[in-house]
Write an enzyme that holds these catalytic residues in place. Structure first.
Site, mmCIF file in Angstrom:
data_model
loop_
_atom_site.group_PDB
_atom_site.id
_atom_site.type_symbol
_atom_site.label_atom_id
_atom_site.label_comp_id
_atom_site.label_asym_id
_atom_site.label_seq_id
_atom_site.Cartn_x
_atom_site.Cartn_y
_atom_site.Cartn_z
ATOM 1 N N ASP A 42 0.813 -1.221 0.000
ATOM 2 C CA ASP A 42 0.000 0.000 0.000
ATOM 3 C C ASP A 42 0.847 1.272 0.000
ATOM 4 O OD1 ASP A 42 -2.274 -1.597 0.113
ATOM 5 O OD2 ASP A 42 -2.283 -1.596 2.301
ATOM 6 N N GLY A 73 -4.535 -4.127 -3.880
ATOM 7 C CA GLY A 73 -5.546 -3.095 -4.139
ATOM 8 C C GLY A 73 -4.780 -1.844 -4.498
HETATM 9 P P1 GDP Z 1 -0.765 0.444 -3.519
HETATM 10 O O1 GDP Z 1 -1.390 -0.829 -3.076
HETATM 11 O O2 GDP Z 1 0.708 0.474 -3.266
HETATM 12 O O3 GDP Z 1 -1.082 0.800 -4.948
HETATM 13 O O4 GDP Z 1 -1.397 1.583 -2.598
HETATM 14 P P2 GDP Z 1 -2.962 1.745 -2.209
HETATM 15 O O5 GDP Z 1 -3.668 2.294 -3.378
HETATM 16 O O6 GDP Z 1 -3.495 0.515 -1.595
HETATM 17 O O7 GDP Z 1 -2.847 2.785 -1.039
HETATM 18 C C1 GDP Z 1 -2.311 4.040 -1.226
HETATM 19 C C2 GDP Z 1 -3.392 5.071 -0.884
HETATM 20 O O8 GDP Z 1 -2.793 6.342 -0.753
HETATM 21 C C3 GDP Z 1 -4.430 5.228 -1.976
HETATM 22 O O9 GDP Z 1 -5.653 5.548 -1.385
HETATM 23 C C4 GDP Z 1 -3.900 6.391 -2.802
HETATM 24 O O10 GDP Z 1 -4.929 7.108 -3.473
HETATM 25 C C5 GDP Z 1 -3.299 7.239 -1.726
HETATM 26 N N1 GDP Z 1 -2.147 8.039 -2.115
HETATM 27 C C6 GDP Z 1 -1.128 7.717 -2.970
HETATM 28 N N2 GDP Z 1 -0.207 8.698 -2.983
HETATM 29 C C7 GDP Z 1 -0.641 9.652 -2.119
HETATM 30 C C8 GDP Z 1 -0.105 10.887 -1.667
HETATM 31 O O11 GDP Z 1 0.980 11.312 -2.042
HETATM 32 N N3 GDP Z 1 -0.849 11.583 -0.744
HETATM 33 C C9 GDP Z 1 -2.045 11.137 -0.273
HETATM 34 N N4 GDP Z 1 -2.683 11.869 0.625
HETATM 35 N N5 GDP Z 1 -2.573 9.975 -0.677
HETATM 36 C C10 GDP Z 1 -1.871 9.239 -1.585
HETATM 37 P P1 IMO Z 2 -0.962 -4.065 -2.286
HETATM 38 O O1 IMO Z 2 -0.542 -4.625 -3.622
HETATM 39 C C1 IMO Z 2 -0.896 -4.502 2.032
HETATM 40 C C2 IMO Z 2 -1.085 -8.583 3.616
HETATM 41 C C3 IMO Z 2 -2.321 -9.020 4.355
HETATM 42 C C4 IMO Z 2 -1.702 -10.003 5.326
HETATM 43 C C5 IMO Z 2 -0.615 -10.670 4.488
HETATM 44 C C6 IMO Z 2 -1.009 -12.003 3.886
HETATM 45 O O2 IMO Z 2 -2.229 -3.323 -2.327
HETATM 46 O O3 IMO Z 2 0.162 -3.323 -1.659
HETATM 47 P P2 IMO Z 2 -2.616 -12.681 1.874
HETATM 48 O O4 IMO Z 2 -4.068 -12.453 1.656
HETATM 49 O O5 IMO Z 2 -1.738 -12.111 0.807
HETATM 50 O O6 IMO Z 2 -2.264 -14.111 2.166
HETATM 51 O O7 IMO Z 2 -2.271 -11.882 3.243
HETATM 52 O O8 IMO Z 2 -0.302 -9.755 3.459
HETATM 53 N N1 IMO Z 2 -1.325 -8.055 2.242
HETATM 54 C C7 IMO Z 2 -1.219 -6.766 1.920
HETATM 55 N N2 IMO Z 2 -0.967 -5.675 2.684
HETATM 56 N N3 IMO Z 2 -1.037 -4.371 0.701
HETATM 57 C C8 IMO Z 2 -1.263 -5.454 -0.082
HETATM 58 O O9 IMO Z 2 -1.279 -5.386 -1.431
HETATM 59 C C9 IMO Z 2 -1.399 -6.711 0.522
HETATM 60 N N4 IMO Z 2 -1.656 -7.953 0.079
HETATM 61 C C10 IMO Z 2 -1.589 -8.763 1.131
HETATM 62 O O10 IMO Z 2 -2.936 -7.950 5.008
HETATM 63 O O11 IMO Z 2 -1.061 -9.303 6.373
HETATM 64 MG MG MG Z 3 -2.915 -1.483 -1.822
#
Ligand code: GDP
Ligand code: IMO
Ligand code: MG
Length: 445
Positions: A13, A40
């Site tokens: 994330d 996600g």
């Molecule tokens: P990913 O899984 O690595 O693609 O990250 P996610 O999308 O799960 O989580 C990142 C969250 O932070 C999302 O809701 C993005 O819209 C948000 N986000 C990304 N970059 C920034 C930033 O520079 N500032 C803020 N406030 N939100 C950000």
């Molecule tokens: P993105 O791509 C953050 C975490 C789960 C759990 C562990 C194992 O959005 O960064 P799983 O369902 O993969 O067997 O869960 O990994 N986890 C993530 N945490 N971002 C993700 O994906 C994750 N995908 C799995 O929360 O701790």
């Molecule tokens: Mg994510």
């Protein structure tokens, strides 16, 4: 021409979706190489939010080919749902190629994931419950189904009958979960095969041909370095290889094809699910970071644990991924804080030893207390900054400090979730390669 891996440098994330989307402007192809719908990835363009789980984040650019490699695991219903969602929003998905060899998440994988978590009780991993671990387990055990298997009805049914017999025994006798019906599972999955058929391909060849044409190929990591099954905080990890090395294995190309590796890290740290997190803030400040950063999971909606930036984690990520540069995201979330902490080392409670490298032994990690360097905050909005020089002086100093401690230059800074809320310090695709300049620090901010 440059082939670039975008990898999560923390516990997932980090904003990989946003960074991949940003870099896709110059890419011809974006490839997902591991993980499944547990990912996600959020992309926000023109106020429209897209939450992508299996489809690469390059899909929002009409000319970018998108590939889901054999190292991924696919829940067909989820993938078809995502394709339908994109089509409804006017996105052309005919550019999507999905590996015939990607493993399929079956209904028993989801049931087993949840049942095993329940059985672990207080030691639960906190998985996404989407069957990721059990799907990879069967892959390694040579008892999985690949997407291509769904296209050959008769032999699929024969193998499914054999495998389901054992799975039903495990479900009913060990976990007290009702058995699955062979005919129903077969009919459901054969139908998925038919629907996915137009997208299925030998994707390793597709990627190879793009590289041979000297296209710019981006490899979009899912999860993060510390969730890697070998390099992460085992057993609190996912079941695949998010690290940069996973990009070659999962997409079926050789390591010599890779030109750059970009690590994505938040300006602080988050983790969702169980497991060690040395810099976690369990107090009001942690709550504040969660609120300001909207730290709730894109896939499960769970609250993310929040804490200070951990340079020990960063050093591990720099090393095991061979990072050329960093994209630091969510700087804006720290805007209001009067002071910030950066964890520079760990001190063992039992021996007093100071560790600058992340320990791989869970028992040692448990003994580790973060050692912090405190720096002043900037208490001004960064959300509108578009050039490094426009950032408040203390924000500049904070970023420079991170780059210096990790000895990795920062090429991208995100100051908000939107595509435009980004500072590109240096072109991460065509800029100088760190390894070639020997990490002298000349490229550090
Ligand atoms: P990913 O899984 O690595 O693609 O990250 P996610 O999308 O799960 O989580 C990142 C969250 O932070 C999302 O809701 C993005 O819209 C948000 N986000 C990304 N970059 C920034 C930033 O520079 N500032 C803020 N406030 N939100 C950000
Ligand atoms: P993105 O791509 C953050 C975490 C789960 C759990 C562990 C194992 O959005 O960064 P799983 O369902 O993969 O067997 O869960 O990994 N986890 C993530 N945490 N971002 C993700 O994906 C994750 N995908 C799995 O929360 O701790
Ligand atoms: Mg994510």
């Amino acid at each position: 021409m440059a082939n670039v891996i975008v990898v999560g440098a923390q516990w997932g994330d980090e904003g990989k979706g946003k960074v991949t989307d940003l870099l896709s402007e110059k890419a011809h192809m974006v490839v997902r190489y591991q993980g499944g719908a547990n990912a996600g990835h959020t992309v926000i363009v023109g106020g429209e939010t897209y939450k992508l789980h299996l489809v690469p984040s390059g899909i929002l650019y009409p000319n970018v080919a998108c590939v889901v490699g054999a190292g991924t695991v696919i829940d067909p219903a989820k993938l078809l749902g995502e394709i339908a969602m994109l089509q409804q929003r006017g996105i052309d998905v005919s550019r999507l190629r999905i590996a015939l060899g990607a493993h399929v998440t079956m209904p028993y994988h989801r049931l087993l994931d949840k049942a095993e978590e329940l059985r672990r009780g207080g030691n639960a991993i906190g998985t996404t419950g989407l069957g990721i671990g059990p799907t990879y387990t069967d892959k390694a055990n040579r008892s999985g189904f690949r997407l291509g298997d769904l296209l050959d009805g008769p032999s699929f049914k024969t193998r499914l009958a054999e495998i389901l017999e054992l799975k039903n025994l495990i479900l009913t006798r060990i976990y007290d979960v009702p058995a699955l019906d062979l005919e129903a599972v077969y009919a459901e999955y054969v139908a998925y095969g038919e629907q996915l058929k137009p997208y299925l391909d030998n994707t390793a060849l597709v990627v190879h041909e793009a590289i041979a044409r000297r296209a710019n190929v981006l490899f979009e990591g899912a999860q993060g370095t510390l969730l890697d099954i070998d390099q992460g905080t085992y057993p609190f990890v996912t079941s695949s290889h998010p690290v940069a090395g996973g990009a070659c294995v999962g997409s079926g190309i050789g390591p010599t094809a890779i030109d750059r590796v970009i690590g994505v890290a938040k300006a602080y740290t988050t983790r969702v699910g169980g497991g060690p997190f040395p810099t976690e803030l369990t107090d009001a400040l942690g709550e504040e970071l969660r609120r300001v950063g909207a730290e709730f999971g894109t896939t499960t909606g769970r609250a993310r644990r929040c804490g200070w930036f951990d340079a020990v984690v960063g050093r591990l990520a720099a090393r095991v991924n061979g990072l050329d540069c960093l994209a630091i995201t969510k700087l804006d979330v720290l805007d209001a804080l009067p002071e910030l902490k950066i964890c520079t080392s760990y001190k063992r409670r039992d021996t007093g030893e100071v560790l600058t490298e992340f320990p791989m032994d869970a028992a040692v990690l448990e003994q580790c207390e973060p050692q912090y360097e405190t720096v002043p905050g900037w208490q001004a909005s960064t959300a509108e900054c578009r050039r490094f020089e426009e950032l408040p002086a203390n924000a500049q100093a904070y970023l420079k400090r991170i780059a210096r401690i990790l000895q990795v230059p920062i090429s991208i800074i995100a100051v908000g979730p939107g595509r435009e809320q980004t500072i590109v310090v240096e072109d991460p695709i065509h800029g100088p390669k760190r390894a070639l300049v020997g990490g002298t620090g000349a490229l550090l901010l």
